[in-house]
Design a protein around this motif. Structure first.
Motif, PDB file in Angstrom:
ATOM      1  N   GLN A 220      33.762  53.717  25.651  1.00 48.06           N
ATOM      2  CA  GLN A 220      34.223  54.562  24.558  1.00 48.06           C
ATOM      3  C   GLN A 220      35.452  55.384  24.934  1.00 48.06           C
ATOM      4  O   GLN A 220      36.031  56.058  24.087  1.00 48.06           O
ATOM      5  N   ARG A 221      35.850  55.310  26.217  1.00 43.51           N
ATOM      6  CA  ARG A 221      37.081  55.999  26.632  1.00 43.51           C
ATOM      7  C   ARG A 221      38.267  55.043  26.703  1.00 43.51           C
ATOM      8  O   ARG A 221      39.352  55.365  26.228  1.00 43.51           O
ATOM      9  N   CYS A 222      38.053  53.878  27.332  1.00 38.98           N
ATOM     10  CA  CYS A 222      39.198  53.011  27.611  1.00 38.98           C
ATOM     11  C   CYS A 222      39.080  51.602  27.042  1.00 38.98           C
ATOM     12  O   CYS A 222      40.043  50.832  27.096  1.00 38.98           O
ATOM     13  N   GLY A 223      37.913  51.243  26.533  1.00 40.17           N
ATOM     14  CA  GLY A 223      37.734  49.929  25.928  1.00 40.17           C
ATOM     15  C   GLY A 223      37.308  48.835  26.885  1.00 40.17           C
ATOM     16  O   GLY A 223      36.997  47.717  26.464  1.00 40.17           O
ATOM     17  N   THR A 224      37.258  49.117  28.183  1.00 35.91           N
ATOM     18  CA  THR A 224      36.827  48.124  29.164  1.00 35.91           C
ATOM     19  C   THR A 224      35.338  47.822  28.980  1.00 35.91           C
ATOM     20  O   THR A 224      34.554  48.740  28.731  1.00 35.91           O
ATOM     21  N   PRO A 225      34.930  46.558  29.100  1.00 31.34           N
ATOM     22  CA  PRO A 225      33.502  46.246  28.966  1.00 31.34           C
ATOM     23  C   PRO A 225      32.664  46.976  30.022  1.00 31.34           C
ATOM     24  O   PRO A 225      33.011  46.990  31.205  1.00 31.34           O
ATOM     25  N   ILE A 226      31.585  47.581  29.583  1.00 28.02           N
ATOM     26  CA  ILE A 226      30.672  48.271  30.496  1.00 28.02           C
ATOM     27  C   ILE A 226      29.993  47.243  31.397  1.00 28.02           C
ATOM     28  O   ILE A 226      29.585  46.168  30.951  1.00 28.02           O
ATOM     29  N   ALA A 227      29.881  47.579  32.667  1.00 27.94           N
ATOM     30  CA  ALA A 227      29.242  46.697  33.647  1.00 27.94           C
ATOM     31  C   ALA A 227      27.903  47.280  34.077  1.00 27.94           C
ATOM     32  O   ALA A 227      27.614  48.464  33.857  1.00 27.94           O
TER      33      ALA A 227
END
Length: 260
Positions: A220-227
């Motif tokens: 929700q901050r940078c758009g990178t998929p959560i791992a």
């Protein structure tokens, strides 16, 4: 596993239903305490410490721990229970309500004077009136090589954090959960964050998770998929502290790995 906020709110519900009331019946569905009869005793108080809940009468303290699946529910007398009756491990009844502990991981009856023996080894309670941030930091710093995600879950450091909140707290502070305690940039700020998150969870429930359980969904901050990955958690046994693997969740970009 229910975390400190869940236990705190359960204690608040039980306090509203039972405190100051006289028990008309008690039913301990645990072999060791099956003969305990608290009928005609007044519930003096209900409280929690970390993940431990205590219901006190003038003579005893009923200690319960939810473990993985436990829950406390309050019903009006005669109201149909919303969980299978076979899972009830403790029933406390007054003229008006039945407080039922379902699937409780632990039930024991203590002398009020012995209640402290259950919590003496624990760190400061994040939701307690005597919360001590300096003591929590001191305890965490004892093991600088331990991953912060493991240290936060160790109730001997600070009491109340479970698997959900360790991921959430680390995300908010942009710290990878596998980062050794001694390498956390601002440990005091992280502990303050833990306190803030827990207070928010009991003041404005339910809290929406930012990373926990959101594998492959966008940060929700940078758009990178959560791992997600596994990280050892402290699991006390009779004579040592063993470790079991449980999932942590993080953003690879906002929370770079300490090995990167």
């Amino acid at each position: 596993m229910p975390e400190g906020d869940t236990v705190y709110l359960a204690a608040a519900r039980l306090r509203a239903a039972l405190a100051g009331k006289t028990l008309t019946a008690s039913d301990f569905r645990v072999p060791r305490y099956a003969t305990v009869d608290l009928r005609d005793q007044v519930v003096e108080s209900v409280g929690s410490y970390g993940k431990h809940l205590f219901i006190r009468t003038p003579t005893v303290s009923i200690h319960t721990h939810l473990k993985m699946e436990g829950t406390w529910r309050v019903f009006h007398c005669g109201q149909r229970w919303t969980k299978p009756r076979v899972t009830a491990r403790l029933v406390l009844r007054t003229d008006e309500v039945e407080a039922v502990g379902f699937s409780l991981g632990k039930v024991e009856v203590l002398r009020v004077a012995d209640e402290h023996t259950v919590i003496d080894h624990l760190g400061p309670d994040l939701l307690g009136p005597d919360w001590d941030v300096a003591e929590a930091v001191r305890r965490l710093e004892r093991y600088p090589d331990q991953p912060i995600g493991v240290a936060l879950l160790d109730q001997r450091n600070l009491a109340g954090i479970g698997n959900i909140y360790r991921s959430e707290i680390c995300f908010l502070r942009r710290v990878h959960p596998a980062t050794p305690v001694g390498q956390v940039p601002d440990l005091l700020a992280l502990v303050h964050e833990a306190h803030r998150v827990m207070l928010e969870a009991v003041r404005k429930p339910p809290r929406r998770e930012l990373v926990y359980g959101r594998t492959r969904r966008s940060c929700q901050r940078c758009g990178t998929p959560i791992a997600s990955r596994l990280l050892g958690d402290p699991a006390p046994t009779s004579d040592r502290i063993a470790y079991r693997e449980r999932g942590i969740y993080f953003c690879p970009r906002c929370q770079p790995s300490p090995d990167a």
